[in-house]
Design a protein around this motif. Structure first.
Motif, PDB file in Angstrom:
ATOM      1  N   ARG A  24       0.897  -1.225  -0.207  1.00 45.94           N
ATOM      2  CA  ARG A  24       0.037   0.145  -0.084  1.00 45.94           C
ATOM      3  C   ARG A  24       1.065   1.289  -0.166  1.00 45.94           C
ATOM      4  N   LEU A  25       1.935   1.138   0.829  1.00 47.12           N
ATOM      5  CA  LEU A  25       3.006   2.529   0.711  1.00 47.12           C
ATOM      6  C   LEU A  25       3.553   2.425  -0.595  1.00 47.12           C
ATOM      7  N   TYR A  26       3.884   1.353  -1.211  1.00 44.43           N
ATOM      8  CA  TYR A  26       4.376   1.638  -2.567  1.00 44.43           C
ATOM      9  C   TYR A  26       3.425   2.173  -3.443  1.00 44.43           C
ATOM     10  N   GLU A  27       1.972   1.694  -3.595  1.00 44.77           N
ATOM     11  CA  GLU A  27       1.263   2.150  -4.281  1.00 44.77           C
ATOM     12  C   GLU A  27       0.885   3.714  -4.088  1.00 44.77           C
ATOM     13  N   PHE A  28       0.678   4.124  -2.861  1.00 45.63           N
ATOM     14  CA  PHE A  28       0.853   5.484  -2.508  1.00 45.63           C
ATOM     15  C   PHE A  28       1.929   6.228  -3.106  1.00 45.63           C
ATOM     16  N   VAL A  29       3.116   6.048  -2.878  1.00 47.99           N
ATOM     17  CA  VAL A  29       4.238   6.910  -3.359  1.00 47.99           C
ATOM     18  C   VAL A  29       4.084   6.859  -5.021  1.00 47.99           C
ATOM     19  N   ALA A  30       4.135   5.883  -5.462  1.00 44.30           N
ATOM     20  CA  ALA A  30       3.822   5.571  -7.081  1.00 44.30           C
ATOM     21  C   ALA A  30       3.073   6.295  -7.595  1.00 44.30           C
ATOM     22  N   THR A  31       1.889   6.930  -6.844  1.00 41.69           N
ATOM     23  CA  THR A  31       0.928   7.585  -7.736  1.00 41.69           C
ATOM     24  C   THR A  31       1.014   8.910  -7.236  1.00 41.69           C
ATOM     25  N   ALA A  32       1.837   9.405  -6.301  1.00 47.15           N
ATOM     26  CA  ALA A  32       2.203  10.632  -5.867  1.00 47.15           C
ATOM     27  C   ALA A  32       2.974  11.444  -6.894  1.00 47.15           C
ATOM     28  N   ALA A  33       2.470  12.441  -7.509  1.00 47.88           N
ATOM     29  CA  ALA A  33       3.106  13.227  -8.493  1.00 47.88           C
ATOM     30  C   ALA A  33       4.372  13.714  -8.130  1.00 47.88           C
ATOM     31  N   GLU A  34       4.524  14.360  -7.093  1.00 47.37           N
ATOM     32  CA  GLU A  34       5.603  14.875  -6.545  1.00 47.37           C
ATOM     33  C   GLU A  34       6.541  14.097  -5.648  1.00 47.37           C
ATOM     34  N   ALA A  36       6.670  11.467  -2.080  1.00 46.69           N
ATOM     35  CA  ALA A  36       6.075  11.883  -0.827  1.00 46.69           C
ATOM     36  C   ALA A  36       6.786  11.454   0.500  1.00 46.69           C
ATOM     37  N   GLY A  37       6.812  12.588   1.504  1.00 46.81           N
ATOM     38  CA  GLY A  37       7.772  12.416   2.523  1.00 46.81           C
ATOM     39  C   GLY A  37       7.166  11.039   3.437  1.00 46.81           C
ATOM     40  N   ARG A  82      16.369  20.880   8.384  1.00 46.26           N
ATOM     41  CA  ARG A  82      16.898  19.918   7.368  1.00 46.26           C
ATOM     42  C   ARG A  82      15.555  19.616   6.229  1.00 46.26           C
ATOM     43  N   PRO A  83      16.400  19.471   5.006  1.00 49.23           N
ATOM     44  CA  PRO A  83      15.361  18.911   4.135  1.00 49.23           C
ATOM     45  C   PRO A  83      14.514  17.592   4.407  1.00 49.23           C
ATOM     46  N   ALA A  84      13.435  17.535   4.025  1.00 50.31           N
ATOM     47  CA  ALA A  84      12.748  15.955   4.274  1.00 50.31           C
ATOM     48  C   ALA A  84      13.204  15.219   3.255  1.00 50.31           C
ATOM     49  N   LYS A  85      13.307  13.872   3.581  1.00 46.59           N
ATOM     50  CA  LYS A  85      13.419  12.679   2.777  1.00 46.59           C
ATOM     51  C   LYS A  85      12.317  12.395   2.010  1.00 46.59           C
ATOM     52  N   ILE A  86      12.372  12.399   0.679  1.00 44.04           N
ATOM     53  CA  ILE A  86      11.093  12.437  -0.059  1.00 44.04           C
ATOM     54  C   ILE A  86      11.216  10.904  -0.891  1.00 44.04           C
ATOM     55  N   TYR A  87      10.208  10.246  -0.944  1.00 45.74           N
ATOM     56  CA  TYR A  87      10.220   8.954  -1.741  1.00 45.74           C
ATOM     57  C   TYR A  87       9.546   9.112  -3.023  1.00 45.74           C
ATOM     58  N   ARG A  88       9.954   8.456  -4.204  1.00 42.98           N
ATOM     59  CA  ARG A  88       9.601   8.556  -5.522  1.00 42.98           C
ATOM     60  C   ARG A  88       9.943   7.017  -5.891  1.00 42.98           C
ATOM     61  N   ARG A  89       8.825   6.779  -6.870  1.00 47.70           N
ATOM     62  CA  ARG A  89       9.079   5.366  -7.702  1.00 47.70           C
ATOM     63  C   ARG A  89      10.372   5.596  -8.463  1.00 47.70           C
ATOM     64  N   SER A  90      11.109   4.661  -8.503  1.00 48.25           N
ATOM     65  CA  SER A  90      12.232   4.365  -9.342  1.00 48.25           C
ATOM     66  C   SER A  90      11.752   4.134 -10.739  1.00 48.25           C
ATOM     67  N   ASP A  91      12.864   3.922 -11.598  1.00 48.35           N
ATOM     68  CA  ASP A  91      12.578   3.530 -12.912  1.00 48.35           C
ATOM     69  C   ASP A  91      12.661   1.865 -13.187  1.00 48.35           C
ATOM     70  N   ARG A  92      13.112   1.284 -12.123  1.00 45.12           N
ATOM     71  CA  ARG A  92      13.455   0.116 -12.029  1.00 45.12           C
ATOM     72  C   ARG A  92      12.215  -0.773 -12.647  1.00 45.12           C
ATOM     73  N   GLU A  93      12.335  -1.786 -13.537  1.00 41.34           N
ATOM     74  CA  GLU A  93      11.252  -2.629 -13.852  1.00 41.34           C
ATOM     75  C   GLU A  93      11.836  -4.137 -13.543  1.00 41.34           C
ATOM     76  N   LEU A  94      10.769  -4.857 -12.962  1.00 36.09           N
ATOM     77  CA  LEU A  94      11.007  -6.213 -12.393  1.00 36.09           C
ATOM     78  C   LEU A  94       9.955  -7.225 -13.034  1.00 36.09           C
ATOM     79  N   MET A  95      10.202  -7.995 -13.661  1.00 36.78           N
ATOM     80  CA  MET A  95       9.460  -9.170 -13.944  1.00 36.78           C
ATOM     81  C   MET A  95       9.792 -10.417 -13.827  1.00 36.78           C
ATOM     82  N   VAL A  96       8.705 -11.445 -13.529  1.00 36.81           N
ATOM     83  CA  VAL A  96       8.949 -12.919 -13.142  1.00 36.81           C
ATOM     84  C   VAL A  96       8.047 -13.539 -13.997  1.00 36.81           C
ATOM     85  N   SER A  97       8.411 -14.555 -14.790  1.00 36.94           N
ATOM     86  CA  SER A  97       7.514 -15.260 -15.500  1.00 36.94           C
ATOM     87  C   SER A  97       8.047 -16.731 -15.177  1.00 36.94           C
TER      88      SER A  97
END
Length: 239
Positions: A24-34, A36-37, A82-97
């Motif tokens: 849920r945290l990943y999905e929240f951060v991934a859809t945050a345009a800027e 999220a802290g 101090r500046p805040a730590k901001i999390y963003r989705r990375s560009d990494r792709e991971l697929m498992v088949s």
């Protein structure tokens, strides 16, 4: 069947998202345009800050998120803290088949062939066929959204249904300040980086088909390439 070491590693990495709160945290951060802290992410999924920090840093370690630092308030310079730590989705792709499939290789070969075809007038009908097929796919997506919206839906219900269906297709739609729709993710990102004109044109045809399937005449799909999102936006038709 034997699973090689690389696939074992990929499975272990994907398993990081198996924990419900972390996902849920990943999905929240991934859809945050800027991005999220920690405070915003914790509030967004309804947990305390310490637990959010633990899971967010675990996602960073696994490569799903990346970190930047910036001040969140208006104050700058001495005394700003101090500046805040901001999390963003990375560009990494991971697929498992399992068993292994290589659809990405087939897609790359087809895209390369179509890109080459686009340089010859005699081969341009192939690109027109791609655009037509993409439009048909989009129309089916729009029709599905219209069915979900129910009989005689309001524009708001259509919008909600369309966003739900597009989210299921990986586009991560979100509203912008002008009432348009931003597609926060390109499901074909890896291909788009190598065949931008081809893939962006295909995406444009898909979204125009979506609008036709919705029977939405007050919105248009246009190209507006920006880093970190789909090249197509849906915006209000100029009056």
């Amino acid at each position: 069947m034997t699973i090689d070491a690389n696939k074992n590693q990929a499975i272990d990495e994907v398993a990081v998202l198996a924990e419900p709160v972390r996902r849920r945290l990943y999905e929240f951060v991934a859809t945050a345009a800027e991005g999220a802290g920690r405070d915003a992410a914790a509030a967004g999924v309804g947990i305390n800050r310490a637990l959010a920090a633990f899971h967010l840093d675990r996602l960073v370690a696994a490569g799903f998120l990346e970190v930047t630092f910036r001040h969140l308030g208006q104050r700058r310079g001495p005394g700003a803290g101090r500046p805040a730590k901001i999390y963003r989705r990375s560009d990494r792709e991971l697929m498992v088949s399992v068993p292994q499939r290589s659809y990405d290789v087939a897609a790359e070969l087809l895209a390369t062939a179509l890109d080459s075809a686009g340089t010859e007038d005699a081969d341009k009908p192939r690109l027109a066929e791609l655009a037509a097929a993409a439009h048909r796919l989009g129309a089916s997506i729009g029709e599905e959204a219209r069915r979900r919206a129910g009989p005689r839906p309001s524009r708001k219900r259509l919008q909600v249904a369309a966003m739900d269906v597009l989210a299921g297709r990986g586009y991560e739609p979100r509203m912008d300040d002008s009432g348009g729709l931003i597609l926060g993710n390109c499901p074909f990102d890896a291909l788009a980086r190598r065949h931008r004109s081809l893939v962006c044109g295909m995406n444009l045809s898909i979204m125009r088909g979506v609008l036709d399937g919705l029977r939405e005449r007050g919105v248009i799909a246009t190209l507006d390439p920006q880093e970190g999102r789909c090249c197509v936006i849906l915006e209000q038709r100029p009056r």
